[in-house]
Design an enzyme around this catalytic site. Structure first.
Site, PDB file in Angstrom:
ATOM      1  N   ASN A 282       0.088 -13.691  29.959  1.00 34.16           N
ATOM      2  CA  ASN A 282      -0.083 -13.169  28.607  1.00 34.16           C
ATOM      3  C   ASN A 282      -0.973 -14.124  27.816  1.00 34.16           C
ATOM      4  O   ASN A 282      -0.605 -15.280  27.642  1.00 34.16           O
ATOM      5  CB  ASN A 282       1.291 -13.041  27.935  1.00 34.16           C
ATOM      6  CG  ASN A 282       1.218 -12.255  26.648  1.00 34.16           C
ATOM      7  OD1 ASN A 282       0.217 -11.604  26.361  1.00 34.16           O
ATOM      8  ND2 ASN A 282       2.257 -12.328  25.852  1.00 34.16           N
TER       9      ASN A 282
ATOM     10  N   ARG B  25       7.471 -27.738  29.824  1.00 33.84           N
ATOM     11  CA  ARG B  25       8.855 -27.284  30.057  1.00 33.84           C
ATOM     12  C   ARG B  25       9.939 -28.317  29.787  1.00 33.84           C
ATOM     13  O   ARG B  25      11.101 -28.053  30.063  1.00 33.84           O
ATOM     14  CB  ARG B  25       9.021 -26.769  31.502  1.00 33.84           C
ATOM     15  CG  ARG B  25       8.038 -25.686  31.908  1.00 33.84           C
ATOM     16  CD  ARG B  25       8.192 -24.422  31.091  1.00 33.84           C
ATOM     17  NE  ARG B  25       7.372 -23.335  31.614  1.00 33.84           N
ATOM     18  CZ  ARG B  25       6.744 -22.446  30.841  1.00 33.84           C
ATOM     19  NH1 ARG B  25       6.832 -22.518  29.534  1.00 33.84           N
ATOM     20  NH2 ARG B  25       6.034 -21.469  31.375  1.00 33.84           N
TER      21      ARG B  25
ATOM     22  N   ASP C  80      -3.750 -23.190  29.945  1.00 35.56           N
ATOM     23  CA  ASP C  80      -2.496 -22.475  29.690  1.00 35.56           C
ATOM     24  C   ASP C  80      -1.540 -22.629  30.875  1.00 35.56           C
ATOM     25  O   ASP C  80      -0.861 -21.679  31.277  1.00 35.56           O
ATOM     26  CB  ASP C  80      -2.752 -20.997  29.366  1.00 35.56           C
ATOM     27  CG  ASP C  80      -1.524 -20.307  28.760  1.00 35.56           C
ATOM     28  OD1 ASP C  80      -0.529 -20.997  28.457  1.00 35.56           O
ATOM     29  OD2 ASP C  80      -1.560 -19.071  28.597  1.00 35.56           O
TER      30      ASP C  80
ATOM     31  N   ASP D 167       2.873 -21.044  19.967  1.00 34.29           N
ATOM     32  CA  ASP D 167       2.406 -20.402  21.198  1.00 34.29           C
ATOM     33  C   ASP D 167       3.547 -19.950  22.107  1.00 34.29           C
ATOM     34  O   ASP D 167       4.579 -20.582  22.209  1.00 34.29           O
ATOM     35  CB  ASP D 167       1.501 -21.338  21.995  1.00 34.29           C
ATOM     36  CG  ASP D 167       0.920 -20.632  23.214  1.00 34.29           C
ATOM     37  OD1 ASP D 167       0.102 -19.730  23.017  1.00 34.29           O
ATOM     38  OD2 ASP D 167       1.318 -20.956  24.341  1.00 34.29           O
TER      39      ASP D 167
END
Lengths: 433, 323
Positions: free
Chosen positions: A281, A67, A308, A155
């Site tokens: 997801n 992030r 992930d 991604d």
């Protein structure tokens, strides 16, 4: 220069050398210098008795979202690297869907600098496939690799254009890096919030069919064959994808794949009650998919486990299911979930698990690490695989708390993490000095 | 908490997690309330002093007015909040809206929201009773209940009655509430519609699936014809409204071939000439306006029971003795 460290009496598991025996490990000048029994330490050595614990090459996670830049309220390179070492990881690969997107050499260099500044886990940047991850124009792959990128990926979103994917795979051969793809056919997945199946039908949530993933998995494998490039399939979630990868590998196509701890341990019933911490997801699928993923990981059809890790602010997940963002954090629970699910569950031996969380991911992304061979960088995880612990998000080092595993009792936890010969994490179960 | 409130729980989120007994309790409690609306003075004091917020994040005419009449006929104090022109439009989150309502010490919230699960989300976060007036594509329990009450009125029972839901099942909260409620009370349930508008795996929920309306009409005692939302055509689920009417429209001609007269229902608002022919909607077997009438009684029953009213006193409540 840090002081030498001698880890005495642990069960040393090093899949790179097929080693699994009680031994001592000596670390000097940031490198593993000796592995064997009865090793004496040099002057000034820090001795740690790790009897009853597992000494493994540092865990490697090829798929995390840190992030930074852009959403430093959710995670930063430093807090992500802190969470990583707390989870036993000494190397992580950071996806480029930051704000702005990590799609050029300056942005890649920034991640590298933040990683060095934090001095915890090694954070390897993954550059974007396309400028701005817009799926139109190839980003400057060569310069990004020069600045430290270890792979490219868009991604968070798929590479929709078949032409762009083909070009990226062909071009990547010059730099010998994988192109990692998030497989999702966007018109089939559009607006979906969870797996399309009986649970979505009952909850009245728009589903994402397994076919949305499988169509892109098939395309990517075909393009990998056409181009000769190395395609790495992110977070594989369906039994149909597993079949396609198995066939691709049998044909000798350069395809590798990862699976997350959550897709190995949870199915779509976790979305019952509209728990937004079960929204990710690709979505959690059906029990038959979970079984197929475990079997594929055992066989090596799926190469490795990746978390992930996807941090989100608590109030973003405090919303109606279809309004909440996708993703959960995973760095601090990955080993525990994988150990509880796979080793305690009888799917893999402990050395096989460590291979899939360290040696193999390091190898397929061409990273140093994943080995305790003398001369290798001293990236080491000391793991407790016997004492139970309970997942308690307020204790996480990550800035975010979005996990579906709150309150879960697990066995398998990092107690001591060493990166580049320095102790970077000591957990609550760490042995006394 | 009184036995009745305990009997339904704090909130009415959907029919899926109610038992047959709980559903029967609501339907039976609605019976005495039907009569209140037939009086010249349509008011009983059962909910005097209770404050109820009708929180509608999506436009609604029928349901909102029906709830409001039910509340007023039970003497509750009500406030209507529509999403447009409220703090929601200024970006307030659902949880903040909920906490602000809670801070005003209200007793009940009737909510319609575009997100599936929104009613449960709200119910889990506030102490007031929450009644779901439609959440996304999930459930619309009071519509399901009023449909069931209407079928029971016309067939004397729900046991063994064959009910076919026609149209867009995939996006329909009415369909889901009907499906749960009807199957729990022993009705046989089928669905009929274009395959792209049927949820995958719906057979596993214990319903029969008809791909052709003619077969559904031959089978059914009751057709509950759902509204076809015009945006479904724009999203490419069906080619055109014209073709939809040709293939799936409930027409007089098709009904005349049925082995027995069918009861025709529609939750409204209707698209005449799309899912239903006008002659059918206005015909002798249409109970569409009975549904609307029953809607008020069912909602009175739900409000009364959740507020802690005792079912055996519902009769007394309507004369004022329940206070």
């Amino acid at each position: 220069m840090s002081r030498p460290i001698l880890l005495k009496g642990g069960r040393v598991i090093d899949p790179s050398r097929n080693a699994d025996a009680v031994a001592d490990v000596l670390i000097e000048d940031g490198k593993v210098t000796a592995v064997g029994s009865g090793i004496g330490g040099p002057d000034g050595v820090i001795e740690r008795d790790v009897t009853g614990l597992v000494v493994a090459p540092g865990l490697v996670d090829v798929h995390v979202h840190l992030r930074e830049p852009g959403n430093e309220d959710e995670e930063t390179v430093a807090t992500g690297a802190r969470a990583a070492v707390a989870g036993g990881f000494t190397a992580v690969c950071a996806m480029p869907n930051t704000d702005p997107v990590t799609d050029n050499q300056a942005a890649v260099g920034f991640i590298v600098r933040q990683s060095v500044r934090a001095g915890l886990a090694r954070v390897y940047p993954i550059g974007a496939v396309s400028v701005g991850q817009r799926g139109e124009k190839l980003a400057e792959m060569g310069e990004m690799v020069g600045a430290g990128a270890v792979a490219v990926s868009d991604d968070g979103r798929p590479v929709v254009s078949g032409h762009l994917m083909r070009t990226a795979l062909e071009y990547s051969r010059t730099f010998d890096i994988p192109v990692a793809d998030h497989c999702e056919e966007p018109t089939l997945a559009a607006g979906g919030a969870m797996h399309e199946g009986l649970v979505s039908a009952r909850l009245g949530l728009k589903g994402i069919p397994a076919a949305a993933e499988e169509i892109m998995v098939a395309r990517d494998i075909i393009l990998a064959e056409l181009s000769g490039g190395h395609v790495h399939l992110c977070h594989v979630s369906t039994r149909g994808s597993v079949d396609l990868i198995r066939r691709g590998k049998a044909r000798g196509i350069r395809v590798t794949a990862e699976v997350t701890p959550h897709h190995l341990s949870l199915d779509h019933s976790a979305c019952e009650g509209y728990d937004t911490n079960a929204k990710m997801n690709p979505p959690l699928r059906e029990p038959a998919d979970v079984d197929a993923l475990r079997e594929a990981l055992r066989e090596g059809v799926i190469d490795c486990i990746a978390s992930d890790h996807a941090p989100h602010a608590y109030d973003e997940k405090e919303a109606a299911f279809d309004q909440a963002p996708f993703g959960i954090i995973g760095l601090e629970t990955a080993f525990g979930i994988a150990h509880a699910t796979l080793v305690a569950g009888g799917v893999l031996s402990l050395p096989e698990l460590i291979a899939r969380m360290s040696t193999i991911p390091a190898k397929i992304f061409h990273l140093p690490g994943g080995t305790l061979r003398p001369g290798a960088p001293a990236d080491v995880s000391v793991l407790d695989v016997t004492k139970a612990w309970t997942v308690d998000p307020p204790q996480f080092h990550s800035k975010s708390r979005n996990t579906p595993y709150t309150g879960r009792t697990l066995t398998g936890r990092a107690v001591l993490t060493i990166a580049g010969g320095r102790v970077v994490h000591e957990g609550p179960l760490a042995p006394a000095r | 908490m009184t036995p009745a409130a305990a009997a339904l729980g704090k909130d009415l989120v959907g029919l899926e997690h109610l038992s047959a007994e709980q559903i029967r309790l609501i339907l039976d409690t609605a019976e005495p309330f039907k009569e209140v609306s037939e009086r010249p003075i349509k008011k009983v004091p059962a909910l005097r002093g209770k404050t109820i917020v009708n929180l509608f994040f999506e436009a609604s005419t029928r349901t909102r007015i029906s709830f409001e009449f039910a509340e007023k006929r039970l003497s509750a104090d009500t406030v209507n909040v529509a999403a447009s022109g409220s703090s929601v439009q200024k970006g307030e989150t659902l949880v903040d809206t909920a906490k602000n309502l809670e801070a005003m010490r209200i007793d009940m919230v009737v909510m319609r929201h575009g997100s599936s699960g929104a009613a449960q989300f709200l119910g889990d976060r506030i102490r007031s009773n929450v009644i779901n007036a439609g959440d996304g594509k999930h459930e619309h329990p009071t519509q399901g209940l009023l449909d069931m009450l209407t079928i029971r009125d016309h067939h004397g029972t729900l046991e063994g009655v064959k009910v076919c839901l026609v149209g867009d099942i995939l996006h329909s909260r009415v369909a889901r509430s009907n499906l749960w409620g009807l199957t729990k009370l022993g009705a046989q349930v089928a669905v009929c519609g274009p395959r792209p508008l049927l949820p995958r795996g719906i057979e596993d929920l214990g319903v029969t699936v008809f791909s052709r309306i003619e077969a559904a009409i031959e089978w059914a005692d009751v057709l509950n014809v759902l509204r076809l939302q015009l945006e479904r055509m724009e999203a490419g689920f069906i080619p055109s409204l014209r073709e939809y009417f040709r293939v799936f429209g409930v027409t007089l001609e098709r009904l005349e071939r049925a082995p027995r007269p069918l009861t025709i229902m529609h939750p409204g608002p209707m698209n005449r000439g799309v899912e239903i022919e006008s002659q059918v909607a206005d015909g002798p077997h249409s109970v569409i306006l009975d549904q609307v009438t029953n809607g008020v009684a069912v909602r009175m029953a739900v409000l009364y029971l959740l507020a802690g009213g005792r079912p055996e006193l519902a009769d007394a409540a309507k004369s004022g003795a329940g206070e």
